[in-house]
Every structure is written in C-alpha cells, then in structure tokens.
Design a protein around this motif. Structure first.
Motif, PDB file in Angstrom:
ATOM      1  N   ALA A 163      43.186  70.854  59.072  1.00 37.19           N
ATOM      2  CA  ALA A 163      44.004  71.997  60.151  1.00 37.19           C
ATOM      3  C   ALA A 163      43.996  71.137  61.426  1.00 37.19           C
ATOM      4  CB  ALA A 163      42.921  73.103  60.153  1.00 37.19           C
ATOM      5  N   GLU A 164      43.289  70.379  61.978  1.00 41.74           N
ATOM      6  CA  GLU A 164      43.270  69.937  63.401  1.00 41.74           C
ATOM      7  C   GLU A 164      44.368  68.883  63.323  1.00 41.74           C
ATOM      8  OE1 GLU A 164      39.904  68.937  65.856  1.00 41.74           O
ATOM      9  OE2 GLU A 164      38.822  69.663  64.008  1.00 41.74           O
ATOM     10  N   ARG A 165      44.737  68.278  62.245  1.00 41.90           N
ATOM     11  CA  ARG A 165      45.838  67.097  62.196  1.00 41.90           C
ATOM     12  C   ARG A 165      47.166  67.730  61.665  1.00 41.90           C
ATOM     13  NH1 ARG A 165      43.696  64.575  58.668  1.00 41.90           N
ATOM     14  NH2 ARG A 165      44.794  64.667  56.928  1.00 41.90           N
ATOM     15  N   GLU A 166      47.020  68.529  60.797  1.00 43.89           N
ATOM     16  CA  GLU A 166      48.345  68.921  60.384  1.00 43.89           C
ATOM     17  C   GLU A 166      48.688  70.560  60.614  1.00 43.89           C
ATOM     18  OE1 GLU A 166      48.114  68.673  55.894  1.00 43.89           O
ATOM     19  OE2 GLU A 166      47.433  66.570  55.734  1.00 43.89           O
ATOM     20  N   GLY A 167      47.797  71.356  60.965  1.00 47.20           N
ATOM     21  CA  GLY A 167      48.022  72.618  61.540  1.00 47.20           C
ATOM     22  C   GLY A 167      47.940  73.500  60.121  1.00 47.20           C
ATOM     23  N   LEU A 168      48.142  74.860  60.751  1.00 44.92           N
ATOM     24  CA  LEU A 168      48.099  75.906  59.561  1.00 44.92           C
ATOM     25  C   LEU A 168      49.445  76.744  59.860  1.00 44.92           C
ATOM     26  CD1 LEU A 168      44.396  77.101  60.470  1.00 44.92           C
ATOM     27  CD2 LEU A 168      45.172  75.900  58.551  1.00 44.92           C
ATOM     28  N   VAL A 169      49.495  77.568  59.014  1.00 38.81           N
ATOM     29  CA  VAL A 169      50.652  78.504  58.947  1.00 38.81           C
ATOM     30  C   VAL A 169      50.149  79.954  58.727  1.00 38.81           C
ATOM     31  CG1 VAL A 169      52.871  79.097  57.975  1.00 38.81           C
ATOM     32  CG2 VAL A 169      52.530  76.891  58.380  1.00 38.81           C
ATOM     33  N   ILE A 170      50.730  80.931  59.441  1.00 45.32           N
ATOM     34  CA  ILE A 170      50.286  82.198  59.339  1.00 45.32           C
ATOM     35  C   ILE A 170      51.519  83.113  59.225  1.00 45.32           C
ATOM     36  CG2 ILE A 170      50.346  82.949  61.676  1.00 45.32           C
ATOM     37  CD1 ILE A 170      47.927  84.651  61.348  1.00 45.32           C
ATOM     38  N   ASN A 171      51.285  84.104  58.044  1.00 47.27           N
ATOM     39  CA  ASN A 171      52.506  84.870  57.530  1.00 47.27           C
ATOM     40  C   ASN A 171      51.982  86.477  57.444  1.00 47.27           C
ATOM     41  OD1 ASN A 171      55.383  85.214  57.284  1.00 47.27           O
ATOM     42  ND2 ASN A 171      55.219  84.524  55.065  1.00 47.27           N
ATOM     43  N   ARG A 172      53.116  87.191  56.945  1.00 41.30           N
ATOM     44  CA  ARG A 172      52.688  88.487  56.732  1.00 41.30           C
ATOM     45  C   ARG A 172      52.094  88.472  55.210  1.00 41.30           C
ATOM     46  NH1 ARG A 172      56.973  89.210  60.201  1.00 41.30           N
ATOM     47  NH2 ARG A 172      57.135  91.273  61.456  1.00 41.30           N
ATOM     48  N   GLY A 173      51.212  89.288  54.763  1.00 40.76           N
ATOM     49  CA  GLY A 173      50.818  89.294  53.546  1.00 40.76           C
ATOM     50  C   GLY A 173      51.653  90.676  52.621  1.00 40.76           C
ATOM     51  N   PHE A 174      51.470  90.660  51.581  1.00 38.08           N
ATOM     52  CA  PHE A 174      52.145  91.627  50.703  1.00 38.08           C
ATOM     53  C   PHE A 174      51.792  93.289  51.092  1.00 38.08           C
ATOM     54  CE2 PHE A 174      52.835  87.976  47.653  1.00 38.08           C
ATOM     55  CZ  PHE A 174      54.042  87.872  48.113  1.00 38.08           C
ATOM     56  N   GLU A 175      50.346  93.224  51.373  1.00 35.74           N
ATOM     57  CA  GLU A 175      49.975  94.444  51.914  1.00 35.74           C
ATOM     58  C   GLU A 175      49.944  94.419  53.526  1.00 35.74           C
ATOM     59  OE1 GLU A 175      47.962  92.871  49.524  1.00 35.74           O
ATOM     60  OE2 GLU A 175      48.768  94.207  47.837  1.00 35.74           O
ATOM     61  N   LYS A 176      49.340  95.362  54.146  1.00 38.42           N
ATOM     62  CA  LYS A 176      49.401  95.274  55.618  1.00 38.42           C
ATOM     63  C   LYS A 176      48.223  94.283  56.255  1.00 38.42           C
ATOM     64  CE  LYS A 176      52.769  97.879  56.916  1.00 38.42           C
ATOM     65  NZ  LYS A 176      54.077  97.410  57.818  1.00 38.42           N
ATOM     66  N   HIS A 177      48.598  92.919  55.838  1.00 41.31           N
ATOM     67  CA  HIS A 177      47.421  92.144  56.526  1.00 41.31           C
ATOM     68  C   HIS A 177      48.239  90.646  56.697  1.00 41.31           C
ATOM     69  CE1 HIS A 177      47.737  91.058  52.052  1.00 41.31           C
ATOM     70  NE2 HIS A 177      47.087  89.800  52.238  1.00 41.31           N
ATOM     71  N   LEU A 178      47.615  89.919  57.203  1.00 43.59           N
ATOM     72  CA  LEU A 178      48.253  88.486  57.489  1.00 43.59           C
ATOM     73  C   LEU A 178      47.561  87.627  56.619  1.00 43.59           C
ATOM     74  CD1 LEU A 178      48.289  88.723  61.202  1.00 43.59           C
ATOM     75  CD2 LEU A 178      49.763  89.363  59.934  1.00 43.59           C
TER      76      LEU A 178
END
Length: 155
Positions: free
Chosen positions: A31-46
C-alpha cells in the motif's frame, strides 16, 4: 492471491482522515509503495482495493463491449468516484468528501474485510445491515454454495 481478514471499528478526524489499524496495515504491504483505490460499493458503502486489484478489475471492464449501452453505463457507474488513496506518515488515509456523503459516513466507520477488498461502512449502516441477516442463514448458504461439492466441501 491472498484475501483480507478482519473487522475494524475506526473513527475519522475532523478532516476526514482515518487511521489504518496496524493489523490491517500488515495485510497491505504494498500500500505504501503502490497505493490504494477507494470507490462506491454496490450498496451504500465504500470499497478499498489495492492498486493491483483495481488494475485487474479495470482490465476486466476494458473487455466489455463499449458499443453496448448497458456496458457503458455499468463502467460509468462502477468507476464513478474512484479515487487514489495514499497513506500519510501517520498511517492515515483521507476519505474523499463526495464518497463519504454517498455512504452516509460522518465519524464512525467499520472496515469489513471481504475477500479481495475492504468495505467501508458508516457504523450505523453496517450494524443495520447485519441486523437484517437472513432468518435461516443455512438455507442461504445452501442456495449460494450448494454446488460446493464440486469445489470441495467445507463444514
């Protein structure tokens, strides 16, 4: 491919930053080197993905027929709001305001590890979702996993 494990209660600071629990961070060595991605989930969550997992998903999306309206709409809605996350020096990530609003996240969140992703829920929504567990979970398991005999039975 390894899968994530655990469930973590977290709090956001006034700027929308969340400390990544140390036991979860150990599961994210890249995670520190490549990073992460956040997005919407199919329900009301991330949903948080490793960059590698996100690249795998977007590669699958790129194979959909862009001439078909349903494919275009799915790609558009699925990727809407996707944002790179980076860990700061204090092992915090900043959740994007627009995504927090979508998921109804204010200060308390639950990180729920689900196979290859980490779901980010407003604590109240997560608790409500768990309260609506099917009356007979065994029936659901049979319906969903009924062909598990071909894959290897799990008791």
């Amino acid at each position: 491919m390894s899968h994530f494990l655990g469930e973590f209660d977290c709090k956001l600071d006034a700027k929308g930053r969340m400390m990544v629990p140390s036991s979860l961070k150990k599961q994210l060595p890249e995670a520190e080197r490549e990073g992460l991605v956040i997005n919407r989930g199919f329900e009301k969550h991330l949903v948080i993905y490793t960059k590698k997992e996100w690249d795998t998903i977007t590669e699958e999306l790129s194979k959909l027929n862009a001439y078909e309206k349903k494919s275009r709409e799915f790609i558009r809605y699925f990727t809407r709001g996707a944002t790179d996350l980076t860990l700061d020096s204090a092992n915090r990530i900043l959740l994007p305001k627009v995504l927090m609003d979508y998921a109804g996240i204010t200060t308390e969140v639950v990180l729920s590890c689900v196979l290859n992703k980490i779901e980010v829920w407003a604590k109240e929504a997560y608790d409500n979702q768990l309260d609506s567990e099917p009356e007979n979970f065994a029936n659901l398991a049979e319906e969903v996993m009924g062909n598990a005999g071909r894959r290897g039975a799990h008791d």
